[in-house]
Design an enzyme around this catalytic site. Structure first.
Site, mmCIF file in Angstrom:
data_model
loop_
_atom_site.group_PDB
_atom_site.id
_atom_site.type_symbol
_atom_site.label_atom_id
_atom_site.label_comp_id
_atom_site.label_asym_id
_atom_site.label_seq_id
_atom_site.Cartn_x
_atom_site.Cartn_y
_atom_site.Cartn_z
ATOM 1 N N PRO A 1 -125.763 -25.344 -73.851
ATOM 2 C CA PRO A 1 -125.780 -26.419 -72.849
ATOM 3 C C PRO A 1 -124.668 -27.414 -73.153
ATOM 4 O O PRO A 1 -124.558 -27.899 -74.274
ATOM 5 C CB PRO A 1 -127.167 -27.054 -73.036
ATOM 6 C CG PRO A 1 -127.565 -26.717 -74.436
ATOM 7 C CD PRO A 1 -126.929 -25.404 -74.742
ATOM 8 N N CYS B 1 -127.576 -33.676 -79.282
ATOM 9 C CA CYS B 1 -126.452 -34.364 -78.639
ATOM 10 C C CYS B 1 -126.248 -35.750 -79.254
ATOM 11 O O CYS B 1 -127.197 -36.537 -79.339
ATOM 12 C CB CYS B 1 -126.699 -34.491 -77.146
ATOM 13 S SG CYS B 1 -125.323 -35.249 -76.263
ATOM 14 N N HIS C 1 -127.163 -26.220 -84.597
ATOM 15 C CA HIS C 1 -125.737 -26.528 -84.658
ATOM 16 C C HIS C 1 -125.402 -26.846 -86.112
ATOM 17 O O HIS C 1 -125.959 -27.776 -86.691
ATOM 18 C CB HIS C 1 -125.425 -27.720 -83.756
ATOM 19 C CG HIS C 1 -123.968 -28.010 -83.617
ATOM 20 N ND1 HIS C 1 -123.400 -28.425 -82.437
ATOM 21 C CD2 HIS C 1 -122.953 -27.952 -84.508
ATOM 22 C CE1 HIS C 1 -122.092 -28.601 -82.610
ATOM 23 N NE2 HIS C 1 -121.800 -28.332 -83.870
ATOM 24 N N GLY D 1 -121.956 -23.655 -83.241
ATOM 25 C CA GLY D 1 -120.959 -24.557 -83.791
ATOM 26 C C GLY D 1 -119.699 -23.863 -84.260
ATOM 27 O O GLY D 1 -119.729 -23.141 -85.260
ATOM 28 N N GLY D 2 -118.604 -24.047 -83.534
ATOM 29 C CA GLY D 2 -117.304 -23.576 -83.979
ATOM 30 C C GLY D 2 -117.093 -22.073 -83.942
ATOM 31 O O GLY D 2 -116.101 -21.584 -84.500
ATOM 32 N N GLY E 1 -120.192 -22.241 -77.486
ATOM 33 C CA GLY E 1 -120.013 -23.372 -76.598
ATOM 34 C C GLY E 1 -118.617 -23.461 -76.030
ATOM 35 O O GLY E 1 -118.265 -22.794 -75.061
#
Length: 336
Positions: A13, A96, A167, A208-209, A229
């Site tokens: 998201p 977030c 994350h 993440g990454g 993402g």
């Protein structure tokens, strides 16, 4: 490796990015991966225009709704109201770091209050006809992730939550912008991998990454799922065009040009309904990343889509098509 579970690969998201147009575009490239909405706050669903916030096309399945909030009763009500839309999963945002999220006391700041997260999740589960999941960080601010993350997972799992996306970065709630929070704090993949060993009965995804399908494959040797993402957004063909191979399925299209051609009917319908071209094409700027004609495609759509119609799209597509033909002819000449 587990087969035929949508969350084995998912698109994260992303606020202001993963709207319904983006999800339709991504779904063309992968029939299997799980797609997420932008975060929608519980108060917005309760008091706002639910159709605008929650409507999606049936072809987007499997698709998950991400909720933001920190009031258990509000999240329960929002979950009840959203249930009629038929999402395949409802997810709670505990990751977030943006200012507007912090001001509402939800998102990553909830890493500090695992008991409250558990209360929120329990209330959501009481109303949800589908699985309720959590997306979190490894910690925030001065927390020591190796100490707090296991306790956080243990606490929320007591509610019955079985699936968590982690994350692999801390979030710094003060001093870093949301963008910096996606780039500056170091990634700690080993810690997230260790959580799978510590909680073998939970279904854990890593986020993440992650920048390539080879990296996805490597993480799936350890984790139950991988959430991608920004790479999926900025280089959609690279990350999603071959993604269904993780389910032992052939891709739907053999080239990014075919994807762009397949988007025509959707764009026509959107324009006919009074929509604007840039609402769709802003998500497509990276489709030809690294390919001949990519610069012209991006420039034409960036400069013309805000005011133009389908003719702008056709001009952009013609540029990459010509560039691809020229490149093919050049290679044929070199090989000949």
């Amino acid at each position: 490796m587990k087969k035929y579970q949508a969350h084995m690969l998912s698109v994260a998201p992303m606020m202001d990015w993963t709207d319904r147009h983006c999800r339709y575009f991504h779904r063309l490239m992968t029939r299997r991966a799980l797609l997420y909405t932008e975060m929608v706050t519980a108060p917005a669903i309760i008091h706002g225009d639910r159709a605008r916030l929650l409507d999606f096309a049936s072809v987007e399945h499997p698709v998950a709704l991400q909720l933001g909030g920190s009031e258990p009763a509000e999240l329960r009500e929002a979950t009840r109201l959203a249930a009629d839309w038929g999402y395949d999963e409802i997810n709670l945002n505990v990751g977030c770091p943006s200012d507007r999220v912090q001001s509402g006391c939800f998102g990553a700041v909830l890493m500090k209050t695992p008991g409250l997260v558990a209360d929120c999740v329990a209330e959501m589960m009481a109303e949800s006809p589908v699985e309720v999941t959590v997306k979190c960080r490894i910690g925030v601010d001065d927390q020591v992730p190796a100490e707090i993350l296991p306790d956080f997972i243990e606490t929320i799992s007591r509610t019955g939550v079985r699936r968590i996306a982690i994350h692999a970065r801390k979030a710094w709630l003060q001093g870093l912008s949301p963008r910096e929070n996606r780039e500056v704090p170091p990634l700690d993949y080993p810690l997230v991998h260790a959580m799978k060993s510590a909680f073998p009965d939970l279904d854990l995804s890593i986020n993440g990454g992650i920048d390539s399908l080879d990296e996805v494959r490597g993480h799936l040797e350890v984790m139950d799922g991988v959430m991608i993402g920004r790479a999926a957004y900025h280089r959609p063909w690279d990350m999603l065009g071959q993604a269904d191979m993780f389910w032992d399925e052939a891709p739907q299209f053999s080239s990014a040009i075919q994807v762009a051609e397949a988007m025509r009917p959707y764009i026509h319908d959107h324009l006919a309904g009074g929509g604007r071209l840039h609402q769709v094409t802003r998500h497509m700027l990276g489709l030809f990343h690294g390919q001949p004609g990519a610069r012209g495609w991006k420039r034409t759509l960036s400069e013309g889509a805000a005011r133009g119609g389908i003719e702008v799209y056709e001009t952009a597509l013609a540029q990459v098509t010509r560039a691809a033909i020229t490149e093919y002819q050049r290679e044929e000449t070199l090989q000949g």
